[in-house]
Design a protein around this motif. Structure first.
Motif, PDB file in Angstrom:
ATOM      1  N   GLY A 135       0.811  -1.210   0.000  1.00 50.92           N
ATOM      2  CA  GLY A 135       0.000   0.000   0.000  1.00 50.92           C
ATOM      3  C   GLY A 135       0.845   1.260   0.000  1.00 50.92           C
ATOM      4  O   GLY A 135       2.062   1.241   0.203  1.00 50.92           O
ATOM      5  N   SER A 136       0.150   2.359  -0.194  1.00 54.75           N
ATOM      6  CA  SER A 136       0.811   3.656  -0.328  1.00 54.75           C
ATOM      7  C   SER A 136       1.036   4.305   1.024  1.00 54.75           C
ATOM      8  O   SER A 136       0.562   3.824   2.063  1.00 54.75           O
ATOM      9  CB  SER A 136      -0.043   4.580  -1.195  1.00 54.75           C
ATOM     10  OG  SER A 136      -1.275   4.845  -0.531  1.00 54.75           O
TER      11      SER A 136
ATOM     12  N   ALA B   8      -0.328   7.038   1.811  1.00 59.44           N
ATOM     13  CA  ALA B   8      -1.651   7.521   2.220  1.00 59.44           C
ATOM     14  C   ALA B   8      -2.350   6.485   3.096  1.00 59.44           C
ATOM     15  O   ALA B   8      -3.026   6.833   4.081  1.00 59.44           O
ATOM     16  CB  ALA B   8      -2.487   7.838   0.983  1.00 59.44           C
ATOM     17  N   PHE B   9      -2.216   5.217   2.741  1.00 57.97           N
ATOM     18  CA  PHE B   9      -2.777   4.151   3.578  1.00 57.97           C
ATOM     19  C   PHE B   9      -2.149   4.179   4.960  1.00 57.97           C
ATOM     20  O   PHE B   9      -2.838   4.075   5.987  1.00 57.97           O
ATOM     21  CB  PHE B   9      -2.550   2.795   2.920  1.00 57.97           C
ATOM     22  CG  PHE B   9      -2.573   1.645   3.879  1.00 57.97           C
ATOM     23  CD1 PHE B   9      -3.760   1.245   4.485  1.00 57.97           C
ATOM     24  CD2 PHE B   9      -1.398   0.956   4.208  1.00 57.97           C
ATOM     25  CE1 PHE B   9      -3.773   0.192   5.394  1.00 57.97           C
ATOM     26  CE2 PHE B   9      -1.408  -0.087   5.108  1.00 57.97           C
ATOM     27  CZ  PHE B   9      -2.602  -0.471   5.696  1.00 57.97           C
TER      28      PHE B   9
ATOM     29  N   ARG C 127      -3.413   7.054   7.032  1.00 62.94           N
ATOM     30  CA  ARG C 127      -4.773   6.773   7.513  1.00 62.94           C
ATOM     31  C   ARG C 127      -4.724   5.813   8.699  1.00 62.94           C
ATOM     32  O   ARG C 127      -5.400   6.017   9.718  1.00 62.94           O
ATOM     33  CB  ARG C 127      -5.595   6.174   6.373  1.00 62.94           C
ATOM     34  CG  ARG C 127      -7.026   5.796   6.730  1.00 62.94           C
ATOM     35  CD  ARG C 127      -7.807   5.424   5.476  1.00 62.94           C
ATOM     36  NE  ARG C 127      -9.164   5.015   5.780  1.00 62.94           N
ATOM     37  CZ  ARG C 127      -9.598   3.768   5.769  1.00 62.94           C
ATOM     38  NH1 ARG C 127      -8.767   2.774   5.457  1.00 62.94           N
ATOM     39  NH2 ARG C 127     -10.853   3.479   6.047  1.00 62.94           N
TER      40      ARG C 127
ATOM     41  N   ASP D 166      -6.685  -5.676  -0.913  1.00 65.32           N
ATOM     42  CA  ASP D 166      -8.051  -5.248  -1.253  1.00 65.32           C
ATOM     43  C   ASP D 166      -8.820  -4.715  -0.036  1.00 65.32           C
ATOM     44  O   ASP D 166      -9.970  -4.298  -0.174  1.00 65.32           O
ATOM     45  CB  ASP D 166      -8.825  -6.404  -1.895  1.00 65.32           C
ATOM     46  CG  ASP D 166      -8.945  -7.615  -0.981  1.00 65.32           C
ATOM     47  OD1 ASP D 166      -8.262  -7.649   0.074  1.00 65.32           O
ATOM     48  OD2 ASP D 166      -9.704  -8.542  -1.307  1.00 65.32           O
ATOM     49  N   GLN D 167      -8.188  -4.734   1.158  1.00 67.25           N
ATOM     50  CA  GLN D 167      -8.841  -4.212   2.363  1.00 67.25           C
ATOM     51  C   GLN D 167      -8.277  -2.858   2.782  1.00 67.25           C
ATOM     52  O   GLN D 167      -8.747  -2.279   3.759  1.00 67.25           O
ATOM     53  CB  GLN D 167      -8.661  -5.197   3.535  1.00 67.25           C
ATOM     54  CG  GLN D 167      -9.313  -6.560   3.332  1.00 67.25           C
ATOM     55  CD  GLN D 167      -8.990  -7.498   4.485  1.00 67.25           C
ATOM     56  OE1 GLN D 167      -7.853  -7.557   4.953  1.00 67.25           O
ATOM     57  NE2 GLN D 167      -9.995  -8.227   4.947  1.00 67.25           N
ATOM     58  N   ILE D 168      -7.293  -2.349   2.060  1.00 65.95           N
ATOM     59  CA  ILE D 168      -6.580  -1.149   2.499  1.00 65.95           C
ATOM     60  C   ILE D 168      -7.513   0.039   2.692  1.00 65.95           C
ATOM     61  O   ILE D 168      -7.382   0.808   3.648  1.00 65.95           O
ATOM     62  CB  ILE D 168      -5.452  -0.815   1.491  1.00 65.95           C
ATOM     63  CG1 ILE D 168      -4.304  -1.816   1.680  1.00 65.95           C
ATOM     64  CG2 ILE D 168      -4.954   0.612   1.662  1.00 65.95           C
ATOM     65  CD1 ILE D 168      -3.160  -1.655   0.704  1.00 65.95           C
ATOM     66  N   GLY D 169      -8.513   0.202   1.826  1.00 63.71           N
ATOM     67  CA  GLY D 169      -9.433   1.336   1.954  1.00 63.71           C
ATOM     68  C   GLY D 169     -10.726   0.997   2.664  1.00 63.71           C
ATOM     69  O   GLY D 169     -11.649   1.823   2.678  1.00 63.71           O
ATOM     70  N   SER D 170     -10.805  -0.193   3.273  1.00 61.55           N
ATOM     71  CA  SER D 170     -12.073  -0.648   3.849  1.00 61.55           C
ATOM     72  C   SER D 170     -12.242  -0.191   5.291  1.00 61.55           C
ATOM     73  O   SER D 170     -11.324   0.344   5.921  1.00 61.55           O
ATOM     74  CB  SER D 170     -12.144  -2.171   3.786  1.00 61.55           C
ATOM     75  OG  SER D 170     -11.215  -2.739   4.711  1.00 61.55           O
ATOM     76  N   ASP D 171     -13.443  -0.435   5.823  1.00 52.98           N
ATOM     77  CA  ASP D 171     -13.731  -0.122   7.230  1.00 52.98           C
ATOM     78  C   ASP D 171     -13.046  -1.096   8.191  1.00 52.98           C
ATOM     79  O   ASP D 171     -13.077  -0.876   9.398  1.00 52.98           O
ATOM     80  CB  ASP D 171     -15.244  -0.157   7.466  1.00 52.98           C
ATOM     81  CG  ASP D 171     -15.967   0.965   6.735  1.00 52.98           C
ATOM     82  OD1 ASP D 171     -15.309   1.968   6.405  1.00 52.98           O
ATOM     83  OD2 ASP D 171     -17.184   0.830   6.484  1.00 52.98           O
TER      84      ASP D 171
ATOM     85  N   VAL E 163      -9.912  -1.613   8.452  1.00 53.64           N
ATOM     86  CA  VAL E 163      -8.659  -1.042   8.951  1.00 53.64           C
ATOM     87  C   VAL E 163      -8.848  -0.356  10.305  1.00 53.64           C
ATOM     88  O   VAL E 163      -8.136  -0.677  11.273  1.00 53.64           O
ATOM     89  CB  VAL E 163      -8.037  -0.083   7.918  1.00 53.64           C
ATOM     90  CG1 VAL E 163      -6.807   0.611   8.494  1.00 53.64           C
ATOM     91  CG2 VAL E 163      -7.668  -0.837   6.649  1.00 53.64           C
TER      92      VAL E 163
END
Length: 465
Positions: free
Chosen positions: A153-154, A156-157, A160, A225-230, A232
């Motif tokens: 991941g980036s 930004a991840f 967050r 595929d979970q990096i932007g999910s709730d 985290v």
């Protein structure tokens, strides 16, 4: 007591004390050490190495390791091989011990070697090593308290994740009234398999995270595929709550119930959600609900559904506690463990009754019957062995369940077997008392004789006045 007798007692005491105390550390000054070294191959083995010289062959060589900050050393006997002559005299020896044991990533280990020779025991120089999972290339982002380590991941991840982590620590700390100042490391694995091998060879495939309070380190799995999910914020808040919980309850006696620790972490990270409510309801309907005391030391890991049922029940119990007694009382309960109280003492102070009464009240609140106890049961009574019947007593079988009627007793019969047994014991006691009394009389008589009546042994060359 005569002076000569007192001197004898003192000498015997010194001899006995020396024999049980063993050799004194630091006595074998003839042992010299090189600097120790270590090679870590994470997930495979660690090689601990030490060279030393000794004027006499070592009787025993040991590797001592411990987690930095703790007091207890783990000691393993190792083999040293002779490799030539030491520059200081005597022989040179070397240890290369291959250790296949498991060590957690980010743990800092103190280590040293100890050598025992006929002259005594010497501890070698102490060194430290940090265990690192070098199977991936980590990137690090640091906040006020939390440090995020990631490789998938980036940035930004990571930012967050760091924001969620700092907020979780601040929220849990405010609730429990503690202040976190030491850094907390959070390692985010993009591959669940790597996570499972990192946190222990027996980790089940459905474990998504773990908090290790002793090294202030958290581990969690977040797939790409979970990096932007709730998921985290839920994972990060849950695991960080464990660290704050440990700070609030730390004591040298025992841990609070596991269901309370996990229940609070789940309650603060996602609440008592519909999924956990349904798990509890299904368990009540099927008769598979687990009693809280079965979840005091850990959750079942034999089956995934029981593992997650433990989380659901812990959260349900915390939810019930807050509804029945208030959040402030929950905080009082948790904080009381820092004083080293027992579970009963903690719950009695917070609720007015012990932990078992709390479990019963929780079952009543959710409309569940007391779960049936399984596992080891008391054995059925069997017959009394014939040799146990003393003095002519009868040896008849004891009653067994479902025998369908009265069964003769295995107590002694009317011929006085019980009285004979009692008389035998009394006789043994009287005889023992007689022997002791006779010994005391002999000692008194001998002490009462004049000193001149006993012939003194001829003085040897070492006898003093």
């Amino acid at each position: 007591m005569t002076r000569r007798f007192a001197l004898l007692v003192a000498v015997l005491g010194l001899v006995f004390g020396a024999s049980v105390a063993g050799p004194v550390a630091g006595a074998a000054t003839s042992v010299t050490f090189e600097a120790p070294s270590v090679e870590v191959r994470f997930g495979q083995a660690i090689t601990w190495s030490q060279g030393f010289g000794s004027a006499t062959p070592p009787a025993r060589v040991e590797l001592m390791t411990r987690l930095t900050g703790t007091e207890t050393w783990f000691v393993q006997e190792v083999q040293a091989r002779e490799v030539g002559q030491a520059t200081t005299g005597g022989s040179a020896y070397r240890v290369d011990f291959i250790d296949g044991g498991f060590y957690l990533p980010n743990g800092v280990i103190d280590y040293r070697f100890r050598v025992t020779t006929p002259d005594g025991v010497v501890d070698g120089p102490r060194a430290t090593v940090r265990i690192e999972d070098d199977r991936v290339t980590w990137k690090t982002l640091e906040g006020d308290v939390v440090r995020i380590h990631w490789y998938e991941g980036s940035e930004a991840f990571a930012r967050r994740a760091l924001r969620f982590g700092e907020e979780a620590v601040a929220s849990a700390s405010a609730l429990l009234g503690v202040t976190e100042t030491e850094p907390i490391d959070f390692y985010v694995y993009g591959d669940p398999t790597l996570l499972q091998t990192a946190i222990g060879p027996n980790t089940k495939e459905f474990v998504a995270g773990r908090a290790i309070a002793e090294i202030r380190t958290l581990f969690g799995a977040v797939a790409p595929d979970q990096i932007g999910s709730d998921w985290v914020p839920v994972l990060i808040t849950h695991e960080l709550t464990h660290l704050v919980f440990d700070t609030a309850t730390q004591n040298v006696f025992h841990d609070p119930p596991h269901w309370l620790n996990e229940g609070l972490a789940t309650y603060l990270s996602e609440g008592f959600g519909s999924g956990d409510r349904q798990r509890v309801a299904n368990a009540i309907e099927r008769g598979t609900l687990l009693p809280l005391d079965a979840l005091a030391s850990g959750f079942p890991q034999a089956r995934e559904e029981l593992f997650y049922l433990g989380y659901a029940e812990g959260t349900a119990a915390v939810d019930f506690f807050i509804r029945r007694y208030s959040e402030a009382k929950l905080v009082d309960l948790i904080r009381s463990y820092a004083d080293g109280v027992t579970d009963d003492e903690a719950f009695r102070a917070a609720t007015g009754a012990g932990i078992e009464a709390f479990g019963q009240a929780w079952l009543e609140d959710i409309g569940a019957r007391e779960p049936k106890a399984y596992g080891p049961q008391p054995p059925a009574p069997g017959p009394t062995p014939a040799d146990w019947a003393i003095g002519g007593g009868s040896a008849t079988p004891a009653p067994t369940e479902g025998s369908g009627g009265p069964t003769p007793s295995a107590t002694p019969g009317p011929d006085g077997g019980g009285a004979a047994q009692t008389g035998f014991l009394v006789g043994v006691i009287v005889a023992a008392l007689f022997v002791i009394a006779a010994g005391v009389i002999v000692v008194i008589v001998r002490r009462g004789r004049p000193a001149s009546s006993a012939a003194a042994p001829p003085a040897g060359p070492e006898d003093g006045p």
